[in-house]
Design a protein around this motif. Sequence first.
Motif, PDB file in Angstrom:
ATOM      1  N   GLN A  75      -7.209   1.507  -3.573  1.00  0.00           N
ATOM      2  CA  GLN A  75      -5.971   1.819  -4.304  1.00  0.00           C
ATOM      3  C   GLN A  75      -5.871   1.008  -5.586  1.00  0.00           C
ATOM      4  OE1 GLN A  75      -1.770   0.920  -2.942  1.00  0.00           O
ATOM      5  NE2 GLN A  75      -1.899   3.086  -2.343  1.00  0.00           N
TER       6      GLN A  75
ATOM      7  N   THR B 201      -6.775  10.572   2.162  1.00  0.00           N
ATOM      8  CA  THR B 201      -6.312   9.803   1.013  1.00  0.00           C
ATOM      9  C   THR B 201      -6.359   8.318   1.365  1.00  0.00           C
ATOM     10  OG1 THR B 201      -4.019   9.795   1.748  1.00  0.00           O
ATOM     11  CG2 THR B 201      -4.747  11.682   0.424  1.00  0.00           C
ATOM     12  N   VAL B 202      -6.063   7.491   0.367  1.00  0.00           N
ATOM     13  CA  VAL B 202      -6.050   6.049   0.626  1.00  0.00           C
ATOM     14  C   VAL B 202      -5.043   5.713   1.708  1.00  0.00           C
ATOM     15  CG1 VAL B 202      -5.436   3.810  -0.359  1.00  0.00           C
ATOM     16  CG2 VAL B 202      -6.943   5.360  -1.630  1.00  0.00           C
ATOM     17  N   ARG B 203      -3.855   6.257   1.600  1.00  0.00           N
ATOM     18  CA  ARG B 203      -2.824   5.928   2.582  1.00  0.00           C
ATOM     19  C   ARG B 203      -3.184   6.460   3.957  1.00  0.00           C
ATOM     20  NH1 ARG B 203       3.233   6.576   0.181  1.00  0.00           N
ATOM     21  NH2 ARG B 203       3.586   6.497   2.436  1.00  0.00           N
TER      22      ARG B 203
ATOM     23  N   GLY C 105      -1.724  -1.345  -4.872  1.00  0.00           N
ATOM     24  CA  GLY C 105      -2.962  -1.716  -4.209  1.00  0.00           C
ATOM     25  C   GLY C 105      -3.419  -3.130  -4.483  1.00  0.00           C
TER      26      GLY C 105
ATOM     27  N   GLY D 219       2.125   2.049  -3.374  1.00  0.00           N
ATOM     28  CA  GLY D 219       1.153   2.273  -4.435  1.00  0.00           C
ATOM     29  C   GLY D 219       0.744   1.019  -5.177  1.00  0.00           C
TER      30      GLY D 219
ATOM     31  N   LEU E 258       0.827  -1.203   0.000  1.00  0.00           N
ATOM     32  CA  LEU E 258       0.000   0.000   0.000  1.00  0.00           C
ATOM     33  C   LEU E 258       0.864   1.256   0.000  1.00  0.00           C
ATOM     34  CD1 LEU E 258      -2.918  -0.840   2.484  1.00  0.00           C
ATOM     35  CD2 LEU E 258      -3.184   0.144   0.199  1.00  0.00           C
TER      36      LEU E 258
ATOM     37  N   TRP F  52      -9.286  -0.346   1.831  1.00  0.00           N
ATOM     38  CA  TRP F  52      -8.353   0.673   1.349  1.00  0.00           C
ATOM     39  C   TRP F  52      -7.435   0.101   0.287  1.00  0.00           C
ATOM     40  CZ3 TRP F  52      -9.601   5.444   2.379  1.00  0.00           C
ATOM     41  CH2 TRP F  52     -10.391   5.693   3.513  1.00  0.00           C
TER      42      TRP F  52
END
Length: 571
Positions: free
Chosen positions: A149, A258-260, A119, A117, A114, A145
């Motif tokens: 991603q 954000t996703v992270r 995902g 990047g 993750l 999550w």
Amino acid sequence: MRLRSLTVTVPVLLLAACASPSAPGGGGLEARSPYGLFLAGQAALNDGESRQAADYFERATRSSETTSLISERAFTAAVLSGEIEKAAAMAPATEEASEGAKRLGRLVMAVEALASGRGQAAYDLLTTQEIGFPHRTAAALLTPWAAAQAGDMQLATRRPDVPGDKLVEYFGMLGQAHQYERVRRFDEAETDFKALTEGADAPPMLVVYHGEFLERRGRRDDAVALYERAMAVYPRDVSLNLARMRALAGRSPPAAPTVRQGAAQALLTPAAAMLAARQSQFALAYVRMALRLDPERMDAWMMVGDLMGAAGDVTAARAAYGRVPAGHPDHAAAQSKLAWSLQGAGDIDAALETARAAASGGDPVGLLTLADLLRTNERYEEAIAPLNELVESSQSPDWRLLFARGAAYERMGDWPRAEADLSAALALNPDEPDILNYLAYGWIDRGERLEEALAMVQTAVDANPRSGAMIDSLGWGYYRLGQYDKAVEVLEEAVGLEAGDPEINNHLGDAYWQVGRRDEAVFQWRRVLTLEPDARIRADAEAKLASGLGPGATAAAAQAAAEPVIPALVR
């Protein structure tokens, strides 16, 4: 008595200890062999020095003699020291590796994917093979999550489900709300947020998330109302106060996570649960992984500081607290924790300097820390100023602040002001044992309002029947009333609970003298002198021993050397 801000302090449950070399960092034969490096790494890990341990273990793994145990230790140390990328590369996966290590390894690899990047790779690691206990909760909360991603928003907006797991049920809804917002399904997001914050006592963190969502939708009035409703329950919560002020000022709210950032939040939930269960090694591992995803997560750095401090790695703890920058809402709290770390190391000047800097902007946490440190270091007159500022700035009277200020006045010998503050604190919280004992002892030792004071102390003792300090107050009350036989009985019980307390032993000696047990009285006064008494108690005991006339005949001499009288509770 200390009035400190809440700090997580639990022992870190590190890996099982084994024999260690006397000098782990030495360059002898033992430290150069794989087994010697293993022992050195284990010693460092047991001492809380996870980064040094990771270095030793990593060096040990370079040998052809490396065992599965060494590899697992190297992996664990890398996780605990925050070297998640390195840990992912060495995650145990062989048949010889323990199942627990392999489960944590898959979770670490998913987090690293993750963070990089990747995902889809993260999603596959989390779902192809179930990550079981104790990491099932973390894996379930991370999965949406990873799907987000990977670009699969249908899976990303699906709420995770682990039957019987309330954390997944509750915080999975928070993640779902954020995912709905990300795909502009605002009505569904609001439904989730409302469900999470519908109770009057909803956690401030969730209220802030809901309010930020409303602010992003242009509904500032609704957000302010939400914050103010929560502040009626949590009036001193910093996050709520800051969110309300921001909304009232019309400033922009934080962007949606954000996703992270969302994945990092998902890991902090099970981290807090592990802390509550005293599984601090796992808690630290989750927090380290959260920081790999979101290194600007300041509450996570605060947790690292607490955990490393509890593990004994003071240097790492201070470094973590130092990551919180000036101007951040948590800066004063972080500096306060740093100040207590310095105090614990005996660097009192640096501790007070740090606390003064934290309090300089009027931050309540900083002011309270400064006052508490000053009182801890017996600088009571200096402690009055920050306590006054706290009392005067409080929207409603706080009994704890009045109690703290009253105690400081009492230590200074200003009994009228101490009595006023303690009485005001008791009026606000009439059942609080500490206030009952402190105020009543002040009356008892001065021979004032004895019957009333004795009843107050009895109430305190009923609430804390194992408190030697409070039982001492009760026994001293009987002594002041002339009920010496009863005083002996009660004070013997107090000494049994607090055998090393000089004042309680001194009181028992006086009671023995009054019932004719002179030899035992002399023994108690001599014992007092071996217990590092303060100047007042030492002078009193020495005068009685020198005169041989007992407590009544030496009262004037003791009074001449007396310092302010202090209830046993706060010694």
